[in-house]
Design a protein around this motif. Sequence first.
Motif, PDB file in Angstrom:
ATOM      1  N   MET A   8       0.866  -1.181   0.000  1.00  0.00           N
ATOM      2  CA  MET A   8       0.000   0.000   0.000  1.00  0.00           C
ATOM      3  C   MET A   8       0.899   1.225   0.000  1.00  0.00           C
ATOM      4  SD  MET A   8      -1.420   0.632   3.894  1.00  0.00           S
ATOM      5  CE  MET A   8      -2.231   2.162   3.492  1.00  0.00           C
ATOM      6  N   ASN A   9       0.363   2.325  -0.482  1.00  0.00           N
ATOM      7  CA  ASN A   9       1.099   3.572  -0.437  1.00  0.00           C
ATOM      8  C   ASN A   9       0.936   4.155   0.959  1.00  0.00           C
ATOM      9  OD1 ASN A   9       2.078   6.164  -0.624  1.00  0.00           O
ATOM     10  ND2 ASN A   9       1.462   6.369  -2.754  1.00  0.00           N
ATOM     11  N   SER A  12       1.080   8.756   0.789  1.00  0.00           N
ATOM     12  CA  SER A  12       0.476   9.744  -0.092  1.00  0.00           C
ATOM     13  C   SER A  12      -1.005  10.034   0.109  1.00  0.00           C
ATOM     14  CB  SER A  12       0.685   9.324  -1.546  1.00  0.00           C
ATOM     15  OG  SER A  12       2.052   9.330  -1.818  1.00  0.00           O
ATOM     16  N   VAL A  13      -1.649   9.429   1.099  1.00  0.00           N
ATOM     17  CA  VAL A  13      -3.037   9.817   1.355  1.00  0.00           C
ATOM     18  C   VAL A  13      -3.022  11.166   2.053  1.00  0.00           C
ATOM     19  CG1 VAL A  13      -5.140   9.267   2.614  1.00  0.00           C
ATOM     20  CG2 VAL A  13      -3.880   7.458   1.474  1.00  0.00           C
ATOM     21  N   GLU A  14      -3.739  12.113   1.492  1.00  0.00           N
ATOM     22  CA  GLU A  14      -3.767  13.463   2.070  1.00  0.00           C
ATOM     23  C   GLU A  14      -5.188  13.814   2.469  1.00  0.00           C
ATOM     24  OE1 GLU A  14      -2.348  16.012  -0.996  1.00  0.00           O
ATOM     25  OE2 GLU A  14      -0.289  15.246  -0.886  1.00  0.00           O
ATOM     26  N   ASN A  34      -3.219  16.389 -10.190  1.00  0.00           N
ATOM     27  CA  ASN A  34      -2.360  15.435  -9.475  1.00  0.00           C
ATOM     28  C   ASN A  34      -2.806  13.994  -9.693  1.00  0.00           C
ATOM     29  OD1 ASN A  34      -0.755  17.458  -8.471  1.00  0.00           O
ATOM     30  ND2 ASN A  34      -1.846  17.603  -6.535  1.00  0.00           N
ATOM     31  N   LYS A  35      -4.111  13.819  -9.924  1.00  0.00           N
ATOM     32  CA  LYS A  35      -4.620  12.471 -10.210  1.00  0.00           C
ATOM     33  C   LYS A  35      -4.208  12.017 -11.605  1.00  0.00           C
ATOM     34  CE  LYS A  35      -7.322  10.346  -7.167  1.00  0.00           C
ATOM     35  NZ  LYS A  35      -7.157   8.930  -6.797  1.00  0.00           N
TER      36      LYS A  35
ATOM     37  N   ASP B  82      -7.428   1.542  -7.148  1.00  0.00           N
ATOM     38  CA  ASP B  82      -7.481   2.912  -6.649  1.00  0.00           C
ATOM     39  C   ASP B  82      -8.916   3.228  -6.229  1.00  0.00           C
ATOM     40  OD1 ASP B  82      -6.723   5.573  -6.141  1.00  0.00           O
ATOM     41  OD2 ASP B  82      -7.095   6.199  -8.193  1.00  0.00           O
ATOM     42  N   ASP B  85     -11.339  10.190  -4.772  1.00  0.00           N
ATOM     43  CA  ASP B  85     -11.300  10.972  -3.540  1.00  0.00           C
ATOM     44  C   ASP B  85     -12.694  11.020  -2.919  1.00  0.00           C
ATOM     45  OD1 ASP B  85      -8.720  11.428  -4.338  1.00  0.00           O
ATOM     46  OD2 ASP B  85      -9.038  13.511  -4.928  1.00  0.00           O
ATOM     47  N   VAL B 136      -7.828  12.533  -0.039  1.00  0.00           N
ATOM     48  CA  VAL B 136      -7.267  12.509  -1.401  1.00  0.00           C
ATOM     49  C   VAL B 136      -6.354  11.297  -1.552  1.00  0.00           C
ATOM     50  CG1 VAL B 136      -5.884  13.773  -3.080  1.00  0.00           C
ATOM     51  CG2 VAL B 136      -7.371  15.021  -1.487  1.00  0.00           C
ATOM     52  N   PHE B 137      -6.711  10.428  -2.482  1.00  0.00           N
ATOM     53  CA  PHE B 137      -5.894   9.238  -2.717  1.00  0.00           C
ATOM     54  C   PHE B 137      -4.774   9.563  -3.706  1.00  0.00           C
ATOM     55  CE2 PHE B 137      -9.804   7.419  -1.078  1.00  0.00           C
ATOM     56  CZ  PHE B 137      -9.298   6.487  -0.180  1.00  0.00           C
ATOM     57  N   PRO B 138      -3.664   8.824  -3.605  1.00  0.00           N
ATOM     58  CA  PRO B 138      -2.505   9.131  -4.461  1.00  0.00           C
ATOM     59  C   PRO B 138      -2.745   8.755  -5.922  1.00  0.00           C
ATOM     60  CG  PRO B 138      -2.117   7.139  -3.191  1.00  0.00           C
ATOM     61  CD  PRO B 138      -3.405   7.718  -2.681  1.00  0.00           C
ATOM     62  N   THR B 139      -1.881   9.262  -6.766  1.00  0.00           N
ATOM     63  CA  THR B 139      -1.938   8.920  -8.190  1.00  0.00           C
ATOM     64  C   THR B 139      -1.852   7.405  -8.363  1.00  0.00           C
ATOM     65  OG1 THR B 139      -0.800  10.981  -8.686  1.00  0.00           O
ATOM     66  CG2 THR B 139      -0.837   9.325 -10.425  1.00  0.00           C
ATOM     67  N   ASP B 141      -0.536   4.869 -10.043  1.00  0.00           N
ATOM     68  CA  ASP B 141       0.448   4.266 -10.937  1.00  0.00           C
ATOM     69  C   ASP B 141       1.231   3.184 -10.197  1.00  0.00           C
ATOM     70  OD1 ASP B 141       2.559   5.471  -9.521  1.00  0.00           O
ATOM     71  OD2 ASP B 141       2.544   7.230 -10.812  1.00  0.00           O
ATOM     72  N   THR B 144       2.880   4.442  -6.891  1.00  0.00           N
ATOM     73  CA  THR B 144       2.210   5.250  -5.860  1.00  0.00           C
ATOM     74  C   THR B 144       0.772   4.847  -5.566  1.00  0.00           C
ATOM     75  OG1 THR B 144       1.460   6.900  -7.464  1.00  0.00           O
ATOM     76  CG2 THR B 144       3.600   7.290  -6.432  1.00  0.00           C
ATOM     77  N   ALA B 145       0.178   3.946  -6.318  1.00  0.00           N
ATOM     78  CA  ALA B 145      -1.240   3.605  -6.099  1.00  0.00           C
ATOM     79  C   ALA B 145      -1.460   3.115  -4.674  1.00  0.00           C
ATOM     80  CB  ALA B 145      -1.679   2.533  -7.093  1.00  0.00           C
ATOM     81  N   ILE B 146      -2.654   3.310  -4.190  1.00  0.00           N
ATOM     82  CA  ILE B 146      -2.943   3.004  -2.790  1.00  0.00           C
ATOM     83  C   ILE B 146      -2.802   1.512  -2.498  1.00  0.00           C
ATOM     84  CG2 ILE B 146      -5.453   2.869  -3.189  1.00  0.00           C
ATOM     85  CD1 ILE B 146      -3.817   4.314  -0.041  1.00  0.00           C
TER      86      ILE B 146
END
Lengths: 96, 150
Positions: A8-9, A12-14, A34-35, B82, B85, B136-139, B141, B144-146
């Motif tokens: 999982m990332n 980067s969850v903001e 950004n998406k 993904d 948001d 906000v979920f990350p890009t 790719d 970086t994908a969640i």
Amino acid sequence: MSNTALQMNTNSVEVHTTSGRGFTPEEIAERCANKIIAISDDANPAIRAQAHAFREQMLKTLEFYMHEAIKSDRTTVHNALTEAGHPELANYIRRL
Amino acid sequence: MAFTGNYMCTSFKKELMYGAHDFDASSGDTFKIALYTSSATMTAATTAYATTNEVSGTGYTSGGEALTPVDPTSSGTTALTDFADETWGSSTITARGALIYNSTPNTTSISLTNPAILVLDFGADKAVSSGNFTVVFPTADASTAIIRIA
């Protein structure tokens, strides 16, 4: 030999918040951009510069059409309120 | 005790092997995101959604909101998925973290109720007053994908 991992990332969850208002089209366009595109700091400098230039153009386009969408939606809301017998409220929405 | 970081729940990894989670955007399971206060204790050992220490306030409903999933895809040799948001509008709430869980898992091979997927630590209390609260979920790719299988 290859290693497979379920990941999982974790960075980067903001969370974006506003107080007493909604997000502006510019703020939402930034999130949208950004998406769509992520630009690595490690990318070739020439490609990175091109990517940033593309992102800036895309951002302006997104902002423009978000403003257009808001205007269009307000027209729809204005007409709905007018038809429902609330012309003063309709005009207030139009002037926002 | 508070949040101590971001975690992919261990039980989720096991449940994947039972085919309990379907991330298809149109016909898959319903994934939800619930917000929690700083009093919540959530780690990789968290197994399911619970109401204890869940956020309460204007604009927030217990159980959280359904996420909009994005069809799983692949990039190179990495598979990823993904979520769109998620925004709580016109809300007045304070949250320190969140739990993503599956409210409609496939229970053919394993008994589950609202199984946990990911624990998200916001790093600090995030507050909103009569405004929008957006996760906000990350890009999406390969790097970086969640959620990724690399």
